[in-house]
Motif scaffolding. Structure first.
Motif, mmCIF file in Angstrom:
data_model
loop_
_atom_site.group_PDB
_atom_site.id
_atom_site.type_symbol
_atom_site.label_atom_id
_atom_site.label_comp_id
_atom_site.label_asym_id
_atom_site.label_seq_id
_atom_site.Cartn_x
_atom_site.Cartn_y
_atom_site.Cartn_z
ATOM 1 N N TYR A 1 -8.361 2.807 -3.396
ATOM 2 C CA TYR A 1 -7.510 2.397 -4.572
ATOM 3 C C TYR A 1 -8.442 2.102 -5.711
ATOM 4 O O TYR A 1 -8.021 2.301 -7.021
ATOM 5 N N ARG B 1 0.705 -1.356 -0.009
ATOM 6 C CA ARG B 1 -0.238 0.063 -0.090
ATOM 7 C C ARG B 1 0.936 1.312 0.176
ATOM 8 O O ARG B 1 0.547 2.353 -0.815
ATOM 9 N N ARG B 2 1.865 1.391 0.870
ATOM 10 C CA ARG B 2 2.805 2.401 0.921
ATOM 11 C C ARG B 2 3.287 2.537 -0.529
ATOM 12 O O ARG B 2 3.604 3.942 -0.873
ATOM 13 N N ASP C 1 0.968 4.341 -2.674
ATOM 14 C CA ASP C 1 0.568 5.755 -1.865
ATOM 15 C C ASP C 1 1.657 6.540 -2.600
ATOM 16 O O ASP C 1 1.703 7.822 -2.939
#
Length: 433
Positions: A260, A151-152, A155
């Motif tokens: 997302y 996820r990071r 991002d």
């Protein structure tokens, strides 16, 4: 019966599984890195040419490994994410054992964030790789262990590479696409020959001014040396944002998943509205601050075939390109440049220039999946058959001549093992073991 006379997919599957197993052992790199005090375990692209860990190569390696050894596939990805930067960025190369290859490194054009980590991105295939490994291995347990790192990273893609907020992420050097010398970049880079030195000089014209400003992203964008919202990169980005959303739902993050999916929807919407050329029936990259089209007909113009939102007419136009012998229907498809483009070169050019015509199996993997998604199974099976035939004929090579099937570039090239996943997609269920 396949085009090569095979009437038993299972025989080809067993043979390819054996060959990929052997390849993954030959290219395996394991050890301890004192510079970060971590163990590593990964498949390098090719010992003789690329002995380090490359981002999208590693994702393709993990997908292939997921059919053979899910524990090793997990370690492939955890090694890739082990040195994730504080801002979420994951370098496109990790130089785990740099000290052994200093002479080789002198030949690379690489932007460094640290001596052991590059400062460039590659196409964001990570979420797909994690999902493949989880689905064939420990499932939700593996997802829970890595999903925050995944996820990071996405991002970071959104925050660092989409400053205009249109949903399309930008690359700032041609090599960030993984398509280093694609002719679609020639005019934009000011390259007028097929000499490798000219492309190296063009890379330095782009990258050297970045170094003068410590590669600060806001300055890199403002310099406007090379800004490309690449169709292939963004197709992969949209697909992976949706896969990430599914991973988050599996790990209890259903609320975050919506973020997302909305990003993916915006990426696709912008591509459909701004990158589609209805006159030529192709998608084109947006380049520069003025976002002009790069209009060479290359395989990346077909990549949005992967997207489920395409209209029936868009799908028809792209499939027509794939079936056209003047463009992409070569003996061993899919050439990376349309055969009627003046820049099309089916073999080796300029010593080691890449993506100027030869067939690459990672591109075929995406196109075969797009064909299946839109109901063109017969063409997908043909593409998989021809892809596996390339390995049967020439071994695992970096790229292949689409006219003859001859292999070129690096030997024992790891990501060509993605053909195993392709074969698994289309092999009759009765032939699965």
């Amino acid at each position: 019966m396949t085009a090569d006379g095979h009437d038993d997919w299972a025989d080809r599957r067993r043979s390819l599984r054996s060959a990929v197993t052997e390849l993954s052992h030959r290219n395996r790199q394991t050890g301890w890195a004192p510079w970060c005090e971590r163990h590593y375990d990964f498949v390098c692209p090719s010992f003789g040419t690329y002995p380090f860990q490359w981002f999208w190569d590693s994702c393709f390696h993990a997908i292939a490994l997921s059919h053979l050894d899910t524990e090793r596939a997990e370690r492939e990805l955890t090694s890739l994410m082990a040195n994730q930067h504080d801002d979420g960025f994951i370098s496109h190369v990790t130089f785990w054992q740099r000290e052994q290859y200093e002479k080789m490194l002198s030949t690379y054009a690489i932007a460094y964030r640290t001596p052991w980590l590059s400062n460039s991105m590659q196409p964001p295939v990570l979420a797909e790789a994690v999902a493949s490994v989880a689905d064939r291995g420990r499932g939700d347990a593996f997802v829970a262990e890595v999903v925050d790192s995944v996820r990071r990273f996405y991002d970071w893609c959104d925050a660092a590479r989409d400053p205009d907020g249109d949903g399309l992420i930008a690359v700032l050097q041609p090599d960030e696409t993984g398509l280093d010398h694609s002719p679609k970049f020639d005019a934009y880079l000011g390259v007028h020959s097929e000499e490798h030195a000219d492309f190296t000089a063009a890379w330095h014209r782009v990258a050297d001014p970045y170094d003068e400003h410590d590669r600060a992203l806001d300055v890199m964008f403002s310099l406007d040396r090379f800004i490309v919202e690449d169709v292939m990169v963004n197709t992969i980005y949209a697909e992976n944002l949706r896969v990430l959303a599914s991973l988050l739902e599996r790990s209890g993050g259903a609320a975050a998943a919506g973020v997302y999916r909305r990003r993916a929807d915006q990426t696709v919407s912008t591509m459909l509205s701004r990158c589609w050329d209805p006159d030529r029936g192709l998608f084109f990259d947006l380049a520069g601050a003025d976002e002009h089209w790069l209009t060479a007909n290359t395989v990346t113009s077909l990549f949005p075939l992967l997207l489920p939102e395409l209209s029936a007419e868009m799908v028809r136009r792209l499939v027509t390109q794939l079936r056209d012998a003047a463009r992409y229907d070569a003996a061993f498809p899919v050439p990376s440049v349309a055969r009627d483009e003046p820049s099309y070169r089916p073999g080796v050019v300029g010593g080691s220039l890449v993506w100027r015509g030869p067939t690459w199996l990672n591109a075929n993997w995406y196109l075969a999946r797009g064909l299946l998604r839109h109901g063109h199974r017969e063409l997908a099976v043909h593409l998989v058959d021809r892809s596996v035939a390339l390995i049967e004929r020439s071994g695992f090579r970096e790229y292949y001549n689409p006219e003859t099937g001859e292999g070129h570039g690096a030997h024992d090239f790891g990501w060509s093992a993605i053909a195993l996943d392709m074969l698994e997609l289309v092999a009759p269920s009765s032939q699965q073991e």
